[in-house]
Design an enzyme around this catalytic site. Structure first.
Site, mmCIF file in Angstrom:
data_model
loop_
_atom_site.group_PDB
_atom_site.id
_atom_site.type_symbol
_atom_site.label_atom_id
_atom_site.label_comp_id
_atom_site.label_asym_id
_atom_site.label_seq_id
_atom_site.Cartn_x
_atom_site.Cartn_y
_atom_site.Cartn_z
ATOM 1 N N PHE A 1 5.139 1.817 0.078
ATOM 2 C CA PHE A 1 5.836 2.571 -0.973
ATOM 3 C C PHE A 1 6.797 3.605 -0.389
ATOM 4 O O PHE A 1 7.976 3.658 -0.745
ATOM 5 C CB PHE A 1 4.806 3.248 -1.887
ATOM 6 C CG PHE A 1 5.364 4.317 -2.778
ATOM 7 C CD1 PHE A 1 6.223 4.003 -3.823
ATOM 8 C CD2 PHE A 1 5.035 5.652 -2.566
ATOM 9 C CE1 PHE A 1 6.753 5.001 -4.652
ATOM 10 C CE2 PHE A 1 5.541 6.649 -3.386
ATOM 11 C CZ PHE A 1 6.412 6.321 -4.422
ATOM 12 N N VAL A 2 6.308 4.438 0.537
ATOM 13 C CA VAL A 2 7.157 5.515 1.051
ATOM 14 C C VAL A 2 8.265 5.002 1.962
ATOM 15 O O VAL A 2 9.370 5.548 1.971
ATOM 16 C CB VAL A 2 6.322 6.590 1.784
ATOM 17 C CG1 VAL A 2 5.357 7.260 0.836
ATOM 18 C CG2 VAL A 2 5.591 6.020 2.995
ATOM 19 N N ASN B 1 0.832 -1.192 0.000
ATOM 20 C CA ASN B 1 0.000 0.000 0.000
ATOM 21 C C ASN B 1 0.873 1.250 0.000
ATOM 22 O O ASN B 1 2.097 1.165 -0.167
ATOM 23 C CB ASN B 1 -0.981 -0.021 1.192
ATOM 24 C CG ASN B 1 -0.263 -0.057 2.535
ATOM 25 O OD1 ASN B 1 0.781 0.573 2.725
ATOM 26 N ND2 ASN B 1 -0.824 -0.795 3.483
ATOM 27 N N CYS B 2 0.277 2.419 0.206
ATOM 28 C CA CYS B 2 1.022 3.668 0.106
ATOM 29 C C CYS B 2 2.112 3.785 1.165
ATOM 30 O O CYS B 2 3.151 4.416 0.930
ATOM 31 C CB CYS B 2 0.064 4.855 0.206
ATOM 32 S SG CYS B 2 -0.849 4.961 1.770
ATOM 33 N N GLU B 3 1.904 3.155 2.325
ATOM 34 C CA GLU B 3 2.928 3.206 3.375
ATOM 35 C C GLU B 3 4.115 2.328 3.019
ATOM 36 O O GLU B 3 5.274 2.703 3.273
ATOM 37 C CB GLU B 3 2.320 2.785 4.718
ATOM 38 C CG GLU B 3 3.249 3.043 5.895
ATOM 39 C CD GLU B 3 2.594 2.753 7.231
ATOM 40 O OE1 GLU B 3 3.222 3.015 8.267
ATOM 41 O OE2 GLU B 3 1.444 2.253 7.252
#
Length: 231
Positions: free
Chosen positions: A165-166, A161-163
């Site tokens: 990714f970062v 998810n987006c977390e």
């Protein structure tokens, strides 16, 4: 042959997480509300490679700042799976596109303005650095990693998810603390319900084996059961 139990549990957790990852619309809104106009956020305090967080009601959205009012962030989106029209894909992701993207497990790492990324929410900068003191990569390295990943990708609320990714871009390891916390909460609830059910079964077994229990002990046995059923 793969064990279907872990797979079923994983799908169940993803469906539950979907409910808390949907961006809620403002009360009384009949459709998608446009994000704030450009210039709403002061980007002078952001540096290339910064990790941006936008707390929502039930979750946090993450992105990597690329400079010049641009943020790379991972968003579930069905459009990349059905069209190659970049103009359509680049439009702000609606709830319908997001939900269908989660179901189809399709997403894209996209570059949006800070306004489109934050969608009116407050922004935290590098708030996670304290958890990765010895793992923070250089700002330019983080930005380059994000730029290399721009485009269509697979999506999973649990695993990508987006977390994820970062944290990969800025710390070198894909991690999602909010997903881990959610899974622990679900496990705790399941353990508590199993504990109550086990207590009820033991109480019933003692009644059967030892005779009818005193009336004062019956509420002790059945009240937790009714609470468990109501929960």
């Amino acid at each position: 042959m793969k064990n279907p139990v872990p797979q079923a549990a994983s799908l169940l957790l993803e469906k539950l997480l979907l409910l808390v990852h949907i961006r809620p619309l403002p009360a009384g809104s009949g459709g998608e509300t446009p994000p704030p106009a450009p210039g709403y956020y002061d980007t002078s305090c952001f540096k290339r490679g910064d990790l941006l967080e936008v707390p929502r009601t039930l979750f946090i959205h993450f992105g990597i700042y690329l400079g010049e009012n641009r943020v790379a962030h991972l968003m579930p989106d069905i459009l990349p799976a059905i069209t190659g029209d970049r103009r359509q894909i680049q439009q702000v992701v609606t709830n319908k596109r997001l939900i269908l993207g989660v179901i189809a497990r399709t997403a894209s790492v996209r570059v949006d303005t800070v306004e489109d990324f934050a969608y009116g929410g407050s922004i935290l900068v590098n708030h996670m650095d304290r958890l990765f003191e010895d793992q923070v990569l250089g700002s330019e390295e983080a930005a380059r990693r994000a730029e290399k990943l721009v485009g269509t990708t697979a999506y999973s609320l649990l695993w990508n998810n987006c977390e994820h990714f970062v944290t990969y871009c800025r710390y070198g390891a894909p991690v999602s603390f909010q997903t881990e916390k959610f899974c622990e909460t679900v496990k705790m609830i399941i353990r508590d319900q199993r504990s109550v059910l086990a207590s009820v079964l033991v109480g019933l077994a003692s009644i059967v084996c030892l005779g009818v229990a005193p009336s004062t002990t019956l509420p002790t046995i059945f009240i937790p059961f009714f609470l468990w059923m109501a929960g």
